[in-house]
Scaffold this active site. Structure first.
Site, PDB file in Angstrom:
ATOM      1  N   ARG A  56      43.344 -21.041 -17.026  1.00  0.00           N
ATOM      2  CA  ARG A  56      44.353 -21.032 -15.951  1.00  0.00           C
ATOM      3  C   ARG A  56      45.606 -20.234 -16.323  1.00  0.00           C
ATOM      4  NH1 ARG A  56      42.872 -26.647 -15.412  1.00  0.00           N
ATOM      5  NH2 ARG A  56      41.307 -26.801 -13.796  1.00  0.00           N
ATOM      6  N   LYS A  95      50.316  -6.620 -10.645  1.00  0.00           N
ATOM      7  CA  LYS A  95      49.120  -6.656  -9.792  1.00  0.00           C
ATOM      8  C   LYS A  95      47.911  -6.505 -10.703  1.00  0.00           C
ATOM      9  CE  LYS A  95      50.384  -5.187  -5.125  1.00  0.00           C
ATOM     10  NZ  LYS A  95      50.249  -4.148  -4.092  1.00  0.00           N
ATOM     11  N   GLU A 123      51.604   9.507  -8.906  1.00  0.00           N
ATOM     12  CA  GLU A 123      52.377   8.262  -8.709  1.00  0.00           C
ATOM     13  C   GLU A 123      53.865   8.505  -8.997  1.00  0.00           C
ATOM     14  OE1 GLU A 123      51.255   5.539  -7.373  1.00  0.00           O
ATOM     15  OE2 GLU A 123      49.126   5.321  -7.825  1.00  0.00           O
ATOM     16  N   LYS A 182      59.984   1.160  -9.835  1.00  0.00           N
ATOM     17  CA  LYS A 182      58.990   0.101  -9.643  1.00  0.00           C
ATOM     18  C   LYS A 182      59.593  -1.267  -9.969  1.00  0.00           C
ATOM     19  CE  LYS A 182      54.401  -1.323  -9.668  1.00  0.00           C
ATOM     20  NZ  LYS A 182      52.999  -1.016  -9.763  1.00  0.00           N
ATOM     21  N   GLU A 203      54.713  -9.176  -2.668  1.00  0.00           N
ATOM     22  CA  GLU A 203      54.544  -8.418  -1.421  1.00  0.00           C
ATOM     23  C   GLU A 203      54.652  -9.343  -0.218  1.00  0.00           C
ATOM     24  OE1 GLU A 203      51.779  -5.047  -2.238  1.00  0.00           O
ATOM     25  OE2 GLU A 203      51.102  -5.380  -0.199  1.00  0.00           O
ATOM     26  N   ARG A 233      57.473  -4.631  -0.921  1.00  0.00           N
ATOM     27  CA  ARG A 233      56.730  -4.042  -2.035  1.00  0.00           C
ATOM     28  C   ARG A 233      55.669  -3.055  -1.550  1.00  0.00           C
ATOM     29  NH1 ARG A 233      54.276  -6.675  -7.591  1.00  0.00           N
ATOM     30  NH2 ARG A 233      53.088  -4.820  -8.137  1.00  0.00           N
ATOM     31  N   ASN A 237      52.741   1.413  -1.823  1.00  0.00           N
ATOM     32  CA  ASN A 237      51.379   1.723  -1.394  1.00  0.00           C
ATOM     33  C   ASN A 237      51.298   3.049  -0.620  1.00  0.00           C
ATOM     34  OD1 ASN A 237      48.642  -0.211  -0.323  1.00  0.00           O
ATOM     35  ND2 ASN A 237      49.609  -0.465  -2.295  1.00  0.00           N
ATOM     36  N   HIS A 289      48.104   5.007  -0.359  1.00  0.00           N
ATOM     37  CA  HIS A 289      47.024   4.185  -0.909  1.00  0.00           C
ATOM     38  C   HIS A 289      46.024   3.723   0.148  1.00  0.00           C
ATOM     39  CE1 HIS A 289      49.563   4.311  -4.401  1.00  0.00           C
ATOM     40  NE2 HIS A 289      48.719   3.588  -5.106  1.00  0.00           N
ATOM     41  N   HIS A 300      42.643   4.565  -1.073  1.00  0.00           N
ATOM     42  CA  HIS A 300      41.642   3.542  -1.419  1.00  0.00           C
ATOM     43  C   HIS A 300      40.354   3.764  -0.621  1.00  0.00           C
ATOM     44  CE1 HIS A 300      44.696   0.364  -3.119  1.00  0.00           C
ATOM     45  NE2 HIS A 300      44.519   1.406  -3.903  1.00  0.00           N
ATOM     46  N   HIS A 319      42.012   7.567  -9.239  1.00  0.00           N
ATOM     47  CA  HIS A 319      42.911   6.871  -8.315  1.00  0.00           C
ATOM     48  C   HIS A 319      44.094   7.768  -7.903  1.00  0.00           C
ATOM     49  CE1 HIS A 319      45.305   3.743  -6.483  1.00  0.00           C
ATOM     50  NE2 HIS A 319      46.283   3.955  -7.347  1.00  0.00           N
TER      51      HIS A 319
END
Ligand SMILES: O=C(O)C(=O)C[C@@H](O)[C@H](O)[C@H](O)COP(=O)(O)O
Length: 446
Positions: free
Chosen positions: A185, A207, A249, A291, A301, A306, A310, A313, A317, A330
């Site tokens: 956990r 993330k 980026e 960032k 987010e 946030r 993206n 993206h 993606h 990416h």
């Protein structure tokens, strides 16, 4: 060269960590919230934040630190310019247990695993350094790889005080962070990024996750590392394609929240491509500042802010998933996606044609693709985009450019404009296939 710190504020929202570095000429760095430190990364020193304006010599500073003040955890990003993975004093303050596990891949392991292993073995509190070496590539950001990490954690009897180390790029960082967030956990993990993209983006902000065949990063968690430790000398072994992917980026930060930084990127793109020390150091630090500020303001987010990170993206993606993970890097998919987002912003009247051309030009100079793959039609794009995490009540929110240096997240657009935007790139291909292919030519096989 020494320069006096500027006082201007980051144009995006965020906490005071957003104090800005302003470039004053090619290889110059001006530091404001940054401060030089030597081995201060002790838990006791953790809450300190400098407001001192520092004068920083660009090439001789051996360690620089930026704090990420996320609500769930405050942690340092430590930059070293010289080989440091073997330096136990760099890592020891961040390790609480007696066992560590280094997760890396088959490309990075022969280059750097032995050095990090040496550094960690020499930490006084550490008596076990385990390793898990995964295959390299986005196509391995899967449940199987996650399982492989957890298997090692179990077999080696790691406990709640054990620390996972992510030695590698974004895939290793995301996988390791996710494993750390679910094993027992949640156990500590430290990012040791070795790609430019991981330094400026994926290692920072918490993330973590894995891909699903139908969508990128669909399974994951928000889980901040205990530290991000950057040995910038590892960038020297990067493939040029990987360097370009990281630059995509970097340019993104200029587009979403700092026009001046975008202008600086335009002037310094060739220096970034060649990893010129002053330029790449400044670009990395400025990117991490941007960032950190966004993450501090909206860690999960939840306000939606946030999501400006993206930009490009949603299209990107879709490209990665549709072409098969790992075919496009990416950062390459994000580059083409940012051009698509810019074109859509133009169609909505936010930015003019000249801004779109500037974005295409800088990405092209960085050897990045500025067109989506001709194999993708409107339906393919829309199918994958429908899986995007920014979809709310069936409506896709898009990150667009309100102007150069300011992104917005909006569902307030005619769907037809999105369709027309995708169609536009299809038409470009149909009308001028050679010219179009030229803009994808650098997509050499990995
Ligand atoms: O940190 C973020 O937030 C970002 O969106 C940064 C992106 O560059 C990064 O690729 C991120 O992993 C994408 O997140 P996702 O939620 O769209 O999967």
């Amino acid at each position: 060269m020494y320069l006096v710190a500027g006082t201007s504020k980051l144009t995006c929202k965020g906490r005071e960590a957003a104090a800005i570095c302003r470039p004053q000429g090619s290889d110059a760095v001006v530091a404001h919230c940054w401060y030089r430190r030597k081995r201060e990364a002790t838990p006791g020193a953790e809450r300190r934040r400098s407001t001192v304006k520092a004068e920083v010599p660009v090439t001789t500073t051996d360690e620089r630190v930026l704090w990420v003040d996320a609500p769930s955890r405050k942690y340092p990003i430590i930059f070293r310019n010289k080989p440091s993975l073997h330096d136990s004093e760099l890592f020891a303050p961040h390790i609480s247990g007696n066992s560590v596990l280094i997760v890396t891949n088959e490309t990075v392991a022969p280059l750097y695993l032995h050095r990090l292993r040496e550094g960690l073995s020499r930490c006084p509190q550490v008596d076990r350094v385990e390793e898990c070496i995964l295959p390299d590539g986005e196509e391995y950001k899967t449940m199987d790889s996650l399982r492989a990490i957890i298997d090692v954690c179990m077999q080696k009897r790691l406990d709640r005080k054990s620390t996972l180390f992510a030695l590698g790029g974004g895939v290793i960082g995301d996988l390791t962070g996710f494993a750390a967030s679910v094993f027992l956990r949640g156990i500590p993990f430290i990012q040791v990024p070795t790609t430019l993209l991981a330094v400026v983006d994926s290692a920072v902000g918490g993330k973590t996750g894995i891909n699903h065949p139908l969508g990128k990063n669909m399974i994951g968690s928000f889980y901040q590392p205990h530290a991000v430790i950057v040995d910038a000398s590892t960038l020297k072994t990067l493939d040029p394609r990987q360097i370009s992917a990281g630059i995509a980026e970097i340019i993104k930060y200029g587009l979403i929240c700092d026009e001046e930084f975008f202008n600086w990127c335009e002037r310094n793109v060739s220096k970034m491509v060649s990893l010129s020390p002053g330029a790449i150091q400044y670009a990395m630090e400025r990117s991490c500042q941007c960032k950190a500020a966004v993450v501090a303001a909206d860690e999960r987010e939840s306000s939606g802010y946030r999501a400006i990170l993206n930009l490009g993206h949603t299209f990107g993606h879709a490209i990665e998933a549709a072409t098969g993970y790992g075919t496009w890097l990416h950062g390459e998919a994000v580059a083409a996606g940012m051009v698509m987002a810019a074109e859509m912003s133009r169609r909505l009247g936010f930015i003019d044609e000249q801004v779109v051309r500037r974005i295409e030009a800088i990405l092209t100079e960085a050897a990045l693709p500025v067109r989506p793959p001709p194999s993708m039609n409107v339906e393919t794009f829309l199918t994958y985009m429908a899986m995007d995490k920014k979809v709310e009540r069936g409506v896709l929110r898009l990150v667009l450019l309100e102007r150069l240096g300011k992104a917005i997240v909006t569902a307030n657009y005619e769907r037809q404009v999105l369709v027309d935007t995708i169609e536009y790139f299809r038409r470009l291909y149909q009308e001028q296939p050679e010219n179009y292919e030229r803009r994808l030519a650098h997509l050499r096989p990995k």
